[in-house]
Design a protein around this motif. Structure first.
Motif, mmCIF file in Angstrom:
data_model
loop_
_atom_site.group_PDB
_atom_site.id
_atom_site.type_symbol
_atom_site.label_atom_id
_atom_site.label_comp_id
_atom_site.label_asym_id
_atom_site.label_seq_id
_atom_site.Cartn_x
_atom_site.Cartn_y
_atom_site.Cartn_z
ATOM 1 N N ASP A 121 0.988 -1.196 -0.050
ATOM 2 C CA ASP A 121 -0.143 -0.039 0.033
ATOM 3 C C ASP A 121 0.762 1.112 0.026
ATOM 4 O OD1 ASP A 121 -2.480 -1.482 -0.268
ATOM 5 O OD2 ASP A 121 -2.199 -1.798 2.054
ATOM 6 N N ASN A 122 0.855 2.015 1.068
ATOM 7 C CA ASN A 122 1.723 3.397 1.252
ATOM 8 C C ASN A 122 2.935 3.132 1.862
ATOM 9 O OD1 ASN A 122 0.453 2.856 3.789
ATOM 10 N ND2 ASN A 122 0.030 5.034 4.022
ATOM 11 N N SER A 123 3.405 1.840 2.066
ATOM 12 C CA SER A 123 4.534 1.529 2.543
ATOM 13 C C SER A 123 5.702 0.778 1.903
ATOM 14 C CB SER A 123 4.383 1.053 4.207
ATOM 15 O OG SER A 123 4.196 -0.158 4.114
ATOM 16 N N ILE A 124 6.905 0.702 2.078
ATOM 17 C CA ILE A 124 7.791 -0.053 1.614
ATOM 18 C C ILE A 124 8.720 -0.872 2.836
ATOM 19 C CG2 ILE A 124 8.302 0.973 -0.310
ATOM 20 C CD1 ILE A 124 11.099 1.612 0.743
ATOM 21 N N GLU A 212 10.562 3.601 16.538
ATOM 22 C CA GLU A 212 9.844 4.394 15.427
ATOM 23 C C GLU A 212 10.188 5.751 15.529
ATOM 24 O OE1 GLU A 212 5.268 4.976 14.759
ATOM 25 O OE2 GLU A 212 5.684 2.854 14.726
ATOM 26 N N VAL A 213 10.393 6.259 14.335
ATOM 27 C CA VAL A 213 10.558 7.758 14.087
ATOM 28 C C VAL A 213 9.756 8.221 13.069
ATOM 29 C CG1 VAL A 213 12.353 9.631 13.666
ATOM 30 C CG2 VAL A 213 12.820 7.591 14.964
ATOM 31 N N ASP A 221 -0.450 17.730 6.658
ATOM 32 C CA ASP A 221 -0.788 16.536 7.331
ATOM 33 C C ASP A 221 0.465 15.582 6.880
ATOM 34 O OD1 ASP A 221 -2.762 17.614 8.678
ATOM 35 O OD2 ASP A 221 -4.269 17.462 6.929
ATOM 36 N N MET A 222 1.069 15.820 6.143
ATOM 37 C CA MET A 222 1.982 14.560 5.686
ATOM 38 C C MET A 222 2.999 14.228 6.768
ATOM 39 S SD MET A 222 3.314 16.019 1.682
ATOM 40 C CE MET A 222 3.711 17.573 2.044
ATOM 41 N N ALA A 223 3.346 12.924 6.466
ATOM 42 C CA ALA A 223 4.028 12.477 7.510
ATOM 43 C C ALA A 223 4.955 11.119 6.945
ATOM 44 C CB ALA A 223 3.395 11.756 8.665
ATOM 45 N N LEU A 224 6.176 10.805 7.263
ATOM 46 C CA LEU A 224 7.083 9.777 6.771
ATOM 47 C C LEU A 224 7.552 9.137 7.968
ATOM 48 C CD1 LEU A 224 9.786 9.665 4.004
ATOM 49 C CD2 LEU A 224 10.356 8.957 6.421
ATOM 50 N N ASN A 225 7.058 8.141 8.187
ATOM 51 C CA ASN A 225 7.241 7.290 9.396
ATOM 52 C C ASN A 225 8.335 6.103 8.907
ATOM 53 O OD1 ASN A 225 6.216 4.377 10.909
ATOM 54 N ND2 ASN A 225 6.205 6.300 12.165
ATOM 55 N N VAL A 226 9.331 5.852 9.951
ATOM 56 C CA VAL A 226 10.173 4.662 9.739
ATOM 57 C C VAL A 226 10.089 3.641 11.159
ATOM 58 C CG1 VAL A 226 12.600 4.045 9.364
ATOM 59 C CG2 VAL A 226 11.961 6.092 8.448
ATOM 60 N N THR A 227 9.674 2.573 10.940
ATOM 61 C CA THR A 227 9.558 1.755 11.931
ATOM 62 C C THR A 227 10.539 0.586 12.130
ATOM 63 O OG1 THR A 227 7.108 2.079 11.678
ATOM 64 C CG2 THR A 227 7.593 0.105 12.934
ATOM 65 N N GLU A 289 10.597 -0.611 7.983
ATOM 66 C CA GLU A 289 9.414 -0.303 7.176
ATOM 67 C C GLU A 289 9.543 1.390 7.094
ATOM 68 O OE1 GLU A 289 4.928 -1.739 6.210
ATOM 69 O OE2 GLU A 289 6.278 -2.834 7.746
ATOM 70 N N ILE A 290 9.004 1.760 5.640
ATOM 71 C CA ILE A 290 9.017 3.345 5.760
ATOM 72 C C ILE A 290 7.603 3.550 5.265
ATOM 73 C CG2 ILE A 290 9.649 5.405 4.344
ATOM 74 C CD1 ILE A 290 12.458 3.912 3.797
ATOM 75 N N THR A 291 6.945 4.235 5.756
ATOM 76 C CA THR A 291 5.434 4.657 5.463
ATOM 77 C C THR A 291 5.202 5.984 5.185
ATOM 78 O OG1 THR A 291 4.778 2.595 6.797
ATOM 79 C CG2 THR A 291 2.858 4.242 6.370
#
Length: 293
Positions: A121-124, A212-213, A221-227, A289-291
């Protein structure tokens, strides 16, 4: 010329370069933006290198393995190797690097390093698999070094951006005596860090106990999340320029299974801070994971 592979779905398009098996593009169709740093060598010529078989710098750029001295530059050699594309379908790409005569001059082990990129979906999801194909125990480190544009859009301001953290109860922060690790101390778990040049005055921020960062702005409202749940280390870095008190227009969020040598390291590789080991015939697996939302 290195070959580029492309994966896409309704949300994302990614490109991966066979040179270093390095992520080359992370494009959000929703936002019409590439969130990955361009690799402009004015600041930093890489985008998302894979750090293997060391993370950070060895003391004097050398280490002792089986009573022999081996030389290796910062972050190891995988980022400068050409990987072989071994599997590709509409949702994933897998690359392989197998030990060879050149790698054994710097790292005397027989290994296979597999790097897989999966679209969800919206993550790799980025998966690491290190196989011990030697007749002895292998010691190694591995890490990620993706750089993300800050601000996301050119008409935004750096000072509107911040990092949000999801942590365990106990968090430790590592301190530098550059380019080596001096020590660590327990700290209050970080919740938010405003992105400004002074944050990187003493190089990277390095923690353990972080899962997580998230990179965000107060103005959209954009966000980039690294888990990267249960990874032993994470580094947060951007080049800092003392003369102008400025930073590069990107921030790296770097999940690691490894870290630079201690200032008083003995140089014995198997005793290195943050080193991992794989028994004969066994393998190591980890993923992050990057979302983008």
């Amino acid at each position: 010329m290195a070959f580029i592979s492309i994966l896409e779905n309704s949300s994302l398009l990614i490109e991966v370069n066979e040179h270093g098996a390095e992520l080359n593009k992370l494009f959000s169709k929703k936002h019409n933006l590439d969130f990955l740093w361009s690799g402009d060598s004015t600041y930093w010529g890489r985008k998302s290198p894979i750090l293997f078989p060391i993370v950070g710098r060895l003391k004097d750029n050398e280490t002792l393995i089986d009573d022999k001295i081996f030389n290796m530059n910062q972050h190891g050699f995988a980022r400068d190797c050409t990987f072989k594309l071994i599997n590709e379908n509409k949702n994933s790409i897998r690359y392989s690097l197998i030990a060879n005569e050149d790698t054994r001059k710097r790292f005397p082990y027989n290994f296979e390093l597999l790097i897989t990129y999966e679209l969800h979906d919206n993550s790799i999801k980025v998966l690491w698999n290190v196989k011990n194909i030697d007749s002895k125990i292998i010691y190694f480190s591995i890490g990620a070094h993706p750089a993300f544009n800050v601000p996301f859009k050119s008409d935004e301001k750096l000072e509107d951006y911040y990092l949000a953290f999801k942590t365990k109860e106990d968090v430790e922060k590592y301190t530098f005596e550059l380019p080596y690790i001096k020590g660590k101390s327990k700290v209050k778990a970080p919740e938010y860090i405003s992105i400004k040049p002074e944050v990187f005055k003493n190089d990277a921020l390095i923690y353990n106990g972080v899962d997580e960062v998230t990179l965000k702005s107060t103005n959209n409202d954009m966000a980039l999340n690294v888990t990267f749940k249960d990874f032993p280390f994470v580094g947060i870095w951007s080049p800092y320029y003392t003369e102008t008190n400025t930073m590069a227009p990107f921030v790296c969020i770097e999940p690691w299974y490894g870290i630079a040598d201690l200032k008083d390291s003995t140089n014995v590789f198997k005793n290195k801070l943050g080193v991992n080991k794989i028994e004969v015939g066994e393998e190591f697996n980890a993923s992050y994971e990057i979302t983008i939302t």
